[in-house]
Write a protein that holds these residues in place. Structure first.
Motif, PDB file in Angstrom:
ATOM      1  N   ASP A 106       0.824  -1.226   0.000  1.00 23.18           N
ATOM      2  CA  ASP A 106       0.000   0.000   0.000  1.00 23.18           C
ATOM      3  C   ASP A 106       0.850   1.264   0.000  1.00 23.18           C
ATOM      4  O   ASP A 106       0.312   2.372   0.149  1.00 23.18           O
ATOM      5  N   LEU A 107       2.165   1.120  -0.124  1.00 25.85           N
ATOM      6  CA  LEU A 107       3.016   2.312  -0.151  1.00 25.85           C
ATOM      7  C   LEU A 107       2.929   2.934  -1.542  1.00 25.85           C
ATOM      8  O   LEU A 107       2.988   2.231  -2.543  1.00 25.85           O
ATOM      9  N   SER A 108       2.802   4.259  -1.576  1.00 26.60           N
ATOM     10  CA  SER A 108       2.762   4.879  -2.905  1.00 26.60           C
ATOM     11  C   SER A 108       3.572   6.166  -2.899  1.00 26.60           C
ATOM     12  O   SER A 108       3.649   6.878  -1.895  1.00 26.60           O
ATOM     13  N   LEU A 109       4.167   6.423  -4.055  1.00 25.94           N
ATOM     14  CA  LEU A 109       4.964   7.624  -4.247  1.00 25.94           C
ATOM     15  C   LEU A 109       4.104   8.870  -4.028  1.00 25.94           C
ATOM     16  O   LEU A 109       4.537   9.844  -3.406  1.00 25.94           O
ATOM     17  N   ASP A 110       2.850   8.809  -4.514  1.00 23.84           N
ATOM     18  CA  ASP A 110       1.957   9.973  -4.392  1.00 23.84           C
ATOM     19  C   ASP A 110       1.739  10.335  -2.934  1.00 23.84           C
ATOM     20  O   ASP A 110       1.779  11.493  -2.545  1.00 23.84           O
ATOM     21  N   ALA A 111       1.515   9.301  -2.100  1.00 29.71           N
ATOM     22  CA  ALA A 111       1.180   9.573  -0.701  1.00 29.71           C
ATOM     23  C   ALA A 111       2.410   9.910   0.133  1.00 29.71           C
ATOM     24  O   ALA A 111       2.318  10.677   1.089  1.00 29.71           O
ATOM     25  N   MET A 112       3.570   9.350  -0.217  1.00 28.67           N
ATOM     26  CA  MET A 112       4.728   9.466   0.685  1.00 28.67           C
ATOM     27  C   MET A 112       5.849  10.329   0.149  1.00 28.67           C
ATOM     28  O   MET A 112       6.731  10.737   0.891  1.00 28.67           O
ATOM     29  N   GLY A 113       5.857  10.556  -1.154  1.00 29.51           N
ATOM     30  CA  GLY A 113       6.983  11.256  -1.769  1.00 29.51           C
ATOM     31  C   GLY A 113       8.147  10.284  -1.927  1.00 29.51           C
ATOM     32  O   GLY A 113       8.097   9.139  -1.442  1.00 29.51           O
ATOM     33  N   ALA A 114       9.204  10.733  -2.604  1.00 31.38           N
ATOM     34  CA  ALA A 114      10.348   9.856  -2.865  1.00 31.38           C
ATOM     35  C   ALA A 114      11.341   9.918  -1.710  1.00 31.38           C
ATOM     36  O   ALA A 114      11.362  10.889  -0.938  1.00 31.38           O
ATOM     37  N   PHE A 115      12.162   8.879  -1.611  1.00 28.10           N
ATOM     38  CA  PHE A 115      13.181   8.789  -0.545  1.00 28.10           C
ATOM     39  C   PHE A 115      14.579   8.694  -1.158  1.00 28.10           C
ATOM     40  O   PHE A 115      14.745   8.118  -2.228  1.00 28.10           O
ATOM     41  N   ASP A 116      15.563   9.249  -0.445  1.00 27.60           N
ATOM     42  CA  ASP A 116      16.956   9.094  -0.895  1.00 27.60           C
ATOM     43  C   ASP A 116      17.403   7.645  -0.720  1.00 27.60           C
ATOM     44  O   ASP A 116      18.177   7.130  -1.522  1.00 27.60           O
ATOM     45  N   THR A 117      16.931   7.026   0.360  1.00 27.99           N
ATOM     46  CA  THR A 117      17.318   5.637   0.643  1.00 27.99           C
ATOM     47  C   THR A 117      16.091   4.851   1.089  1.00 27.99           C
ATOM     48  O   THR A 117      15.375   5.270   1.997  1.00 27.99           O
ATOM     49  N   VAL A 118      15.885   3.729   0.416  1.00 31.99           N
ATOM     50  CA  VAL A 118      14.811   2.807   0.812  1.00 31.99           C
ATOM     51  C   VAL A 118      15.490   1.525   1.279  1.00 31.99           C
ATOM     52  O   VAL A 118      16.364   0.983   0.589  1.00 31.99           O
TER      53      VAL A 118
END
Ligand SMILES: C[S@@+](CC[C@H](N)C(=O)[O-])C[C@H]1O[C@@H](n2cnc3c(N)ncnc32)[C@H](O)[C@@H]1O
Length: 281
Positions: A106-118
């Protein structure tokens, strides 16, 4: 019970094990987690860091110690979430972090924004759909960002573990305790037959997740859902997603390139960088 292995009610109670382990977290475990994380992803100064399947929260904490400006930690298991919040509140007051109960699916780029490190250590093979979980997590690093993860390597004994783990995950505490006793007895025997002592093994025991031996055995015997993968299959998945491997720590076995896996499979670690070109496939 539902057969959908992506649902938490079909899973081993990972969070209960983390809750019982977390009380033992001291500066020693934190420092080891920092060293382990740094070996994979380096310094995190000013970075935005996502920890998928955070368990105890120890590595989310390590990311803050490595200088991350913001840490988002997620887990599907409510006990893991509560434990990680407790660990971070205790050891990282005043830092920017949040812990949410949410599935990788359920993780989404729209809801969380991008990360430098996943970061997803020992998680995606426990989600019930490893390949989909890898793709979902791979959508979250920013262009040029890092995706670091660890997955069970494929071993010859996988057929056995795929039967044992769902049994153990649903067994009574007494049956689980008996299974641990049998496992540990066989393990001791294995050490003795190869000229090593169990006492010495325990004295030097340090899992790379900071856990002690008995929590680790419980986690291994119960860790369901369970999948495993070969390094070449990881590469085949990641390339079309426009990731390049930065480094990996993998092990080959002596039996046609695979380990036997009598006492477990162990994790291979992978670090990939997302292409900085904006349009990912
Ligand atoms: C073996 S633990 C690893 C914990 C931690 N990453 C570490 O290395 O110590 C696996 C964790 O993944 C979580 N998990 C399983 N399925 C998940 C999903 N779909 N989304 C997020 N977390 C999940 C479990 O609840 C558990 O806390």
């Amino acid at each position: 019970m539902t057969k959908d292995l992506t649902r938490v009610e079909t899973h081993f109670a990972f969070g209960r094990n983390w809750a019982s382990f977390a009380d033992r977290i001291t500066e020693v475990e934190i420092e080891e987690a920092v060293v382990g994380l740094q070996r994979l992803v380096g310094a995190l100064n000013g970075k935005r860091f996502l920890d998928i399947g955070c368990g105890s929260g120890l590595h989310a904490l390590a990311a803050l110690r490595l200088g991350a400006r913001e840490v988002v930690a997620v887990d599907l298991d409510q006990n893991s979430v509560l434990t990680a919040r407790r660990v971070l509140a205790h050891h990282a007051p005043g830092h920017v972090w949040q812990v949410d109960k949410i599935s990788v699916f359920d993780l989404s780029l729209d809801a969380m924004g991008a990360f430098d490190t996943v970061y997803a250590w020992g998680v995606l093979h426990h989600t019930g759909d490893m390949q989909r979980a890898i793709r979902q997590a791979a959508a979250l690093p920013a262009p040029g960002g890092i995706f670091a993860f660890a997955l069970y390597r494929r071993v010859w004994m996988d057929w056995f573990w795929r039967r044992e783990k769902p049994w153990y995950a649903r067994a009574s505490s007494r049956a689980q305790a008996r299974a641990r006793t049998v496992y540990m007895a066989l393990f001791r025997l294995g050490l003795r037959l190869t000229g090593r002592s169990f006492a010495d093994y325990l004295a030097g025991y340090r899992s790379n997740r900071g856990m002690d031996y008995s929590h680790d055995v419980h986690d291994w015997l119960g860790g369901w859902p369970y999948e495993s993968i070969l390094p070449k299959e990881v590469e085949a998945l990641m390339r079309p997603l426009r990731f390049e491997q930065v480094q990996s720590f993998t092990r080959k076995g002596w039996l046609f390139g695979r380990e036997f896996g009598f006492f477990g499979s162990g994790c291979d670690e992978y670090v990939y960088r997302r292409s900085s070109a904006l349009c990912a496939a």
